[in-house]
Design a protein around this motif. Sequence first.
Motif, PDB file in Angstrom:
ATOM      1  N   SER A 206       0.847  -1.322   0.020  1.00  0.00           N
ATOM      2  CA  SER A 206      -0.099  -0.037  -0.102  1.00  0.00           C
ATOM      3  C   SER A 206       0.946   1.133   0.002  1.00  0.00           C
ATOM      4  O   SER A 206       0.283   2.519  -0.397  1.00  0.00           O
ATOM      5  CB  SER A 206      -0.928   0.052   1.191  1.00  0.00           C
ATOM      6  OG  SER A 206      -0.238  -0.002   2.235  1.00  0.00           O
TER       7      SER A 206
ATOM      8  N   LYS B 241      -6.887  -0.881  -0.519  1.00  0.00           N
ATOM      9  CA  LYS B 241      -5.954  -0.746   0.388  1.00  0.00           C
ATOM     10  C   LYS B 241      -5.584  -1.480   1.496  1.00  0.00           C
ATOM     11  O   LYS B 241      -4.364  -1.822   1.834  1.00  0.00           O
ATOM     12  CB  LYS B 241      -6.118   0.541   0.674  1.00  0.00           C
ATOM     13  CG  LYS B 241      -4.814   1.700   1.520  1.00  0.00           C
ATOM     14  CD  LYS B 241      -5.079   2.963   1.704  1.00  0.00           C
ATOM     15  CE  LYS B 241      -3.789   3.556   2.024  1.00  0.00           C
ATOM     16  NZ  LYS B 241      -3.975   5.093   2.440  1.00  0.00           N
ATOM     17  N   SER B 242      -6.614  -1.822   1.964  1.00  0.00           N
ATOM     18  CA  SER B 242      -6.728  -2.816   3.284  1.00  0.00           C
ATOM     19  C   SER B 242      -5.830  -4.224   2.953  1.00  0.00           C
ATOM     20  O   SER B 242      -5.456  -4.583   3.829  1.00  0.00           O
ATOM     21  CB  SER B 242      -7.943  -2.974   4.009  1.00  0.00           C
ATOM     22  OG  SER B 242      -8.903  -3.752   2.945  1.00  0.00           O
ATOM     23  N   GLU B 243      -6.268  -4.661   1.791  1.00  0.00           N
ATOM     24  CA  GLU B 243      -5.801  -5.888   1.168  1.00  0.00           C
ATOM     25  C   GLU B 243      -4.356  -5.682   1.134  1.00  0.00           C
ATOM     26  O   GLU B 243      -3.142  -6.507   1.548  1.00  0.00           O
ATOM     27  CB  GLU B 243      -6.213  -6.210  -0.061  1.00  0.00           C
ATOM     28  CG  GLU B 243      -7.748  -6.655   0.191  1.00  0.00           C
ATOM     29  CD  GLU B 243      -8.614  -6.977  -1.099  1.00  0.00           C
ATOM     30  OE1 GLU B 243      -9.544  -7.544  -0.923  1.00  0.00           O
ATOM     31  OE2 GLU B 243      -8.080  -6.431  -2.198  1.00  0.00           O
TER      32      GLU B 243
ATOM     33  N   GLU C 295      -2.201  -3.692   2.442  1.00  0.00           N
ATOM     34  CA  GLU C 295      -1.656  -3.467   3.606  1.00  0.00           C
ATOM     35  C   GLU C 295      -1.219  -4.723   4.038  1.00  0.00           C
ATOM     36  O   GLU C 295       0.056  -4.868   5.069  1.00  0.00           O
ATOM     37  CB  GLU C 295      -2.385  -2.637   4.371  1.00  0.00           C
ATOM     38  CG  GLU C 295      -2.496  -1.282   4.387  1.00  0.00           C
ATOM     39  CD  GLU C 295      -3.085  -0.371   5.246  1.00  0.00           C
ATOM     40  OE1 GLU C 295      -3.796  -0.944   6.233  1.00  0.00           O
ATOM     41  OE2 GLU C 295      -3.276   0.855   4.851  1.00  0.00           O
TER      42      GLU C 295
ATOM     43  N   ASP D 158      -7.288   3.891  -2.749  1.00  0.00           N
ATOM     44  CA  ASP D 158      -7.959   2.656  -2.738  1.00  0.00           C
ATOM     45  C   ASP D 158      -9.103   2.624  -4.004  1.00  0.00           C
ATOM     46  O   ASP D 158     -10.037   3.551  -4.211  1.00  0.00           O
ATOM     47  CB  ASP D 158      -8.828   2.685  -1.463  1.00  0.00           C
ATOM     48  CG  ASP D 158      -9.446   1.717  -1.063  1.00  0.00           C
ATOM     49  OD1 ASP D 158      -9.007   0.348  -1.573  1.00  0.00           O
ATOM     50  OD2 ASP D 158     -10.313   1.514  -0.164  1.00  0.00           O
TER      51      ASP D 158
END
Length: 97
Positions: free
Chosen positions: A4, A63-65, A67, A48
Amino acid sequence: MKMSELKIGDKAEVTAVKAEQAVRRRILDMGLIKGTRFKVLRVAPLGDPMEIFFKGMYLSLRKSEAEGISVHRIGHAGDGVPMSGDREGRSCCGEAL
């Protein structure tokens, strides 16, 4: 470094996938495994999602993936560093790049 944190044009190699179990399984099933080299093609204005290219495939990740994926940056846009080949600068056929 986390995936990310990469910018458009950066090239990197996956060092580990430490995402949530269900997300990790899906990412690994798509071929984004340790040692895979990829290039960041696009990042949305707020970061994202981001789009990467690897093994002839385009993949968008939240973005969470991203990271949960550890990477090692190997280059940036316009540096002439290829995405394929091994770490010693040799192609799949053993020729120097």
